[in-house]
Design a protein around this motif. Sequence first.
Motif, PDB file in Angstrom:
ATOM      1  N   ASP A   1       1.033  -1.190  -0.052  1.00  0.00           N
ATOM      2  CA  ASP A   1       0.099   0.004   0.123  1.00  0.00           C
ATOM      3  C   ASP A   1       0.990   1.259  -0.050  1.00  0.00           C
ATOM      4  O   ASP A   1       1.972   1.141   0.594  1.00  0.00           O
ATOM      5  CB  ASP A   1      -0.961   0.157   1.281  1.00  0.00           C
ATOM      6  N   GLY A   2       0.601   2.225  -0.435  1.00  0.00           N
ATOM      7  CA  GLY A   2       1.026   3.631  -0.458  1.00  0.00           C
ATOM      8  C   GLY A   2       2.272   3.830  -1.621  1.00  0.00           C
ATOM      9  O   GLY A   2       2.903   4.668  -1.482  1.00  0.00           O
ATOM     10  N   ILE A   3       2.196   2.864  -2.632  1.00  0.00           N
ATOM     11  CA  ILE A   3       3.096   3.155  -3.814  1.00  0.00           C
ATOM     12  C   ILE A   3       2.450   3.175  -5.097  1.00  0.00           C
ATOM     13  O   ILE A   3       1.219   3.013  -5.182  1.00  0.00           O
ATOM     14  CB  ILE A   3       4.109   2.189  -3.925  1.00  0.00           C
ATOM     15  N   ASP A   4       2.622   4.222  -5.761  1.00  0.00           N
ATOM     16  CA  ASP A   4       2.025   4.678  -7.158  1.00  0.00           C
ATOM     17  C   ASP A   4       2.015   3.492  -8.331  1.00  0.00           C
ATOM     18  O   ASP A   4       1.325   3.452  -9.071  1.00  0.00           O
ATOM     19  CB  ASP A   4       2.705   6.022  -7.674  1.00  0.00           C
ATOM     20  N   GLY A   5       3.002   2.908  -8.515  1.00  0.00           N
ATOM     21  CA  GLY A   5       3.512   2.009  -9.577  1.00  0.00           C
ATOM     22  C   GLY A   5       4.395   0.843  -9.128  1.00  0.00           C
ATOM     23  O   GLY A   5       4.848   0.912  -7.979  1.00  0.00           O
ATOM     24  N   PRO A   6       4.672  -0.019  -9.953  1.00  0.00           N
ATOM     25  CA  PRO A   6       5.532  -1.185  -9.584  1.00  0.00           C
ATOM     26  C   PRO A   6       7.187  -0.619  -9.605  1.00  0.00           C
ATOM     27  O   PRO A   6       7.430   0.538 -10.026  1.00  0.00           O
ATOM     28  CB  PRO A   6       5.525  -1.969 -10.853  1.00  0.00           C
ATOM     29  N   ARG A   7       7.723  -1.382  -8.552  1.00  0.00           N
ATOM     30  CA  ARG A   7       8.999  -0.865  -8.212  1.00  0.00           C
ATOM     31  C   ARG A   7       9.785  -2.305  -8.244  1.00  0.00           C
ATOM     32  O   ARG A   7       9.404  -3.234  -7.612  1.00  0.00           O
ATOM     33  CB  ARG A   7       8.878  -0.543  -6.913  1.00  0.00           C
ATOM     34  N   PRO A   8      11.203  -2.081  -8.952  1.00  0.00           N
ATOM     35  CA  PRO A   8      11.910  -3.191  -8.852  1.00  0.00           C
ATOM     36  C   PRO A   8      12.431  -3.454  -7.379  1.00  0.00           C
ATOM     37  O   PRO A   8      12.844  -2.607  -6.557  1.00  0.00           O
ATOM     38  CB  PRO A   8      13.025  -2.872  -9.797  1.00  0.00           C
ATOM     39  N   VAL A   9      12.578  -4.785  -7.043  1.00  0.00           N
ATOM     40  CA  VAL A   9      13.338  -5.062  -5.538  1.00  0.00           C
ATOM     41  C   VAL A   9      13.908  -6.295  -5.934  1.00  0.00           C
ATOM     42  O   VAL A   9      13.934  -7.054  -6.999  1.00  0.00           O
ATOM     43  CB  VAL A   9      12.084  -5.253  -4.587  1.00  0.00           C
ATOM     44  N   VAL A  10      14.728  -6.745  -4.801  1.00  0.00           N
ATOM     45  CA  VAL A  10      15.207  -7.799  -4.834  1.00  0.00           C
ATOM     46  C   VAL A  10      14.903  -8.541  -3.653  1.00  0.00           C
ATOM     47  O   VAL A  10      14.958  -8.195  -2.513  1.00  0.00           O
ATOM     48  CB  VAL A  10      16.867  -7.780  -4.702  1.00  0.00           C
ATOM     49  N   PHE A  11      14.465  -9.877  -3.743  1.00  0.00           N
ATOM     50  CA  PHE A  11      14.235 -10.731  -2.393  1.00  0.00           C
ATOM     51  C   PHE A  11      15.303 -11.563  -2.250  1.00  0.00           C
ATOM     52  O   PHE A  11      16.162 -12.132  -2.887  1.00  0.00           O
ATOM     53  CB  PHE A  11      12.953 -12.004  -2.937  1.00  0.00           C
ATOM     54  N   ARG A  12      15.872 -11.446  -0.898  1.00  0.00           N
ATOM     55  CA  ARG A  12      16.949 -12.224  -0.502  1.00  0.00           C
ATOM     56  C   ARG A  12      16.694 -13.186   0.461  1.00  0.00           C
ATOM     57  O   ARG A  12      15.906 -12.740   1.573  1.00  0.00           O
ATOM     58  CB  ARG A  12      18.092 -11.087   0.231  1.00  0.00           C
ATOM     59  N   TRP A  13      16.853 -14.563   0.234  1.00  0.00           N
ATOM     60  CA  TRP A  13      16.525 -15.700   1.035  1.00  0.00           C
ATOM     61  C   TRP A  13      17.778 -16.016   1.806  1.00  0.00           C
ATOM     62  O   TRP A  13      18.845 -16.384   1.071  1.00  0.00           O
ATOM     63  CB  TRP A  13      15.771 -16.764   0.220  1.00  0.00           C
ATOM     64  N   THR A  14      17.914 -15.848   3.110  1.00  0.00           N
ATOM     65  CA  THR A  14      19.118 -16.269   3.805  1.00  0.00           C
ATOM     66  C   THR A  14      18.961 -17.397   4.725  1.00  0.00           C
ATOM     67  O   THR A  14      18.019 -17.686   5.476  1.00  0.00           O
ATOM     68  CB  THR A  14      19.663 -15.014   4.642  1.00  0.00           C
TER      69      THR A  14
END
Length: 168
Positions: free
Chosen positions: A92-105
């Motif tokens: 919630d609270g963002i205007d459009g898609p944003r690139p992110v990275v998922f880090r599984w540790t």
Amino acid sequence: MLTLPRLVPLALVAILVPACVDAPITPDQLEADGQLRAPALEQSAFSAQERDTTLRAAHISAVLAAQAEGPLADANRFPADVGQVNLHLRADGIDGPRPVVFRWTHRGHAALVDGVLSPGETLALANSFPIDPERIGPWRVEILGAPTSGAEPAVLFEREFEVFVPSH
């Protein structure tokens, strides 16, 4: 003796006088009749996309589940034979898609998976990670924002969970 009322006008003169001086006119800037030449400006055609450089903060709701779809059961412990852990998100609270990275540790070993944080009104499957039955113990999943100016990416969300061997 210099007093404050005498120093103020002197300080203003010292600041303003250099700012009022123009650069001298050189012969290459004059026409034959003594008039100033119009500045020779070269123009290049280019296109630029307007982009908003301010990003609004996202409020992220998440569910970690063994299920990839259907009714979800949020959990922080998974049996070693789970196959994969699924991260469902709502941003919630963002205007459009944003690139992110998922880090599984797991125990200091991290796997990075590129993804997208998308706005939405419901939870949606954002990322899944296969779990090797041999890799029991504590895990962490993090969502990292895009890095800015060479700095470490911001951690937008993190959650810890455990993979365990069920007792029979």
